[in-house]
Enzyme design. Structure first.
Site, mmCIF file in Angstrom:
data_model
loop_
_atom_site.group_PDB
_atom_site.id
_atom_site.type_symbol
_atom_site.label_atom_id
_atom_site.label_comp_id
_atom_site.label_asym_id
_atom_site.label_seq_id
_atom_site.Cartn_x
_atom_site.Cartn_y
_atom_site.Cartn_z
ATOM 1 N N HIS A 143 0.844 -1.202 0.000
ATOM 2 C CA HIS A 143 0.000 0.000 0.000
ATOM 3 C C HIS A 143 0.882 1.257 0.000
ATOM 4 C CE1 HIS A 143 -3.066 2.764 1.389
ATOM 5 N NE2 HIS A 143 -3.926 1.825 1.702
ATOM 6 N N GLU A 146 -1.014 1.237 -5.109
ATOM 7 C CA GLU A 146 -0.821 0.013 -4.332
ATOM 8 C C GLU A 146 -0.743 -1.182 -5.276
ATOM 9 O OE1 GLU A 146 -4.031 -0.047 -1.436
ATOM 10 O OE2 GLU A 146 -4.165 2.120 -1.575
HETATM 11 C C1 BG6 Z 1 -7.065 1.875 0.457
HETATM 12 C C2 BG6 Z 1 -8.530 1.602 0.325
HETATM 13 O O1 BG6 Z 1 -6.346 0.800 -0.041
HETATM 14 O O2 BG6 Z 1 -6.731 2.047 1.836
HETATM 15 C C3 BG6 Z 1 -9.311 2.743 0.936
HETATM 16 O O3 BG6 Z 1 -8.839 1.409 -1.037
HETATM 17 C C4 BG6 Z 1 -8.886 2.955 2.380
HETATM 18 O O4 BG6 Z 1 -10.708 2.464 0.859
HETATM 19 C C5 BG6 Z 1 -7.386 3.144 2.436
HETATM 20 O O5 BG6 Z 1 -9.550 4.079 2.913
HETATM 21 C C6 BG6 Z 1 -6.837 3.307 3.846
HETATM 22 O O6 BG6 Z 1 -7.189 2.214 4.624
HETATM 23 P P1 BG6 Z 1 -6.787 2.157 6.148
HETATM 24 O O7 BG6 Z 1 -7.341 0.856 6.698
HETATM 25 O O8 BG6 Z 1 -5.276 2.203 6.206
HETATM 26 O O9 BG6 Z 1 -7.381 3.366 6.799
#
Ligand code: BG6
Length: 299
Positions: A172, A273
């Site tokens: 990510h 990501e």
């Molecule tokens: C992304 C998702 O990968 O991660 C989003 O597609 C999400 O929907 C974002 O808001 C952040 O996620 P997290 O769990 O780290 O707050």
């Protein structure tokens, strides 16, 4: 070996690499700091989380929120969180943590070495009684981080159980940009994406996307290299072994709802990501392994 700076510094003696107590206090947040002629890189053992990468003479390539929490429980906001063994809310139950558990576990460092001018770290996460409660599968996840003029991360998962193993994965990556509204993207035209803001409607990408509002898309069957052009710098992201790419920017309203993210920080970041999600998830027969490799470089 305990994940303490003292134990790791005495075991791994690699020029350009030191282990320190990272942010968060209490000494519970050990960080591997790489400082070589080619680049700087920080890796927290909590989450095997690369929080910083900066080639010599350049600005940081990865975004890290000023509000990121370093408490050894909360996923770190920025850098490269590892989403595994599921993406977002795709876990086995409604209570399953978002993006799986790999980003909120302490990983073991099994190797640290110098290869020419590069430094290589190898971290491992294995199934335990605790992970089996959330996901009843046996796995060994080996994460190799190679730091030099480029940053290369390889996520290798082995099924060490007796049943087939299906998992999702996303690295990510949060990229640091000067103004997300002005960046030009390349690599998405003609691909289909799942629009997470439109009840997962499958939509065809016409031309290249721009970021002028909240964006939350999963590009499926997407293997093309992605280039982010930000003024006079180009960030290149290429992958093998994964056929999903998520494009995410929270924009104003979602940024305000996130407690570990500044209200204005959406302007300065963009997530690209690399992953294996949904129809592109990985299924492994017993004894088999799969690797996804992501390389990030400027130029
Ligand atoms: C992304 C998702 O990968 O991660 C989003 O597609 C999400 O929907 C974002 O808001 C952040 O996620 P997290 O769990 O780290 O707050």
């Amino acid at each position: 070996m305990p994940n303490t700076p003292i134990a790791l510094n005495s075991h791994f003696k690699v020029p350009g690499l030191t282990f320190e107590a990272g942010r968060g206090g209490g000494g519970g947040q050990t960080v591997a700091r790489i400082r070589t002629e080619l680049a700087e890189c920080d890796v927290y053992l909590f989450g095997a989380h690369v929080t910083h990468y900066q080639p010599a003479g350049e600005r940081p390539v990865l975004f890290l929120s000023d509000k990121a929490v370093f408490d050894g429980k909360t996923a770190i906001r920025g850098g490269i969180p590892i989403c595994f063994p599921w993406f977002a809310g795709n876990g086995p139950t409604k209570k399953s943590p978002s993006h799986g558990f790999a980003r909120t576990r302490e990983w073991g460092l099994v190797d640290a070495r110098r290869e020419g001018e590069e430094i290589v770290l190898v971290l491992v996460l294995v199934s335990t009684e605790n992970t089996r409660k959330m996901w009843p599968h046996e796995f060994v996840f080996t994460y190799t981080i190679r730091v030099g003029r480029s940053l290369c991360v390889e996520a290798k998962v082995t099924n060490v159980g007796d049943d087939p193993l299906r998992y999702e994965l996303a690295l990510h990556s949060y990229f640091d940009v000067t103004d997300v509204r002005k960046v030009a993207l390349k690599g998405f035209a003609g691909c289909e994406y799942i629009d997470q803001l439109q009840s997962n409607a499958v939509t065809a990408q016409s031309g290249e996307p721009t970021i002028d509002g909240e964006v939350d898309r999963i590009y499926q069957n997407h293997t093309a290299d992605v280039v982010i052009t930000d003024g006079d710098r180009r960030i290149n992201v290429s992958k093998t072994g994964g056929a999903s790419t998520v494009l995410w920017n929270p924009h104003i309203a979602k940024a305000e709802r996130m407690s570990d993210f500044g209200d204005e920080e959406w302007r300065k970041m963009l997530c690209i990501e690399s992953g294996a999600i949904g129809e592109n998830a990985v299924t492994l027969a017993p004894g088999k392994s799969h690797s996804m490799k992501v390389t990030v470089f400027l130029g």
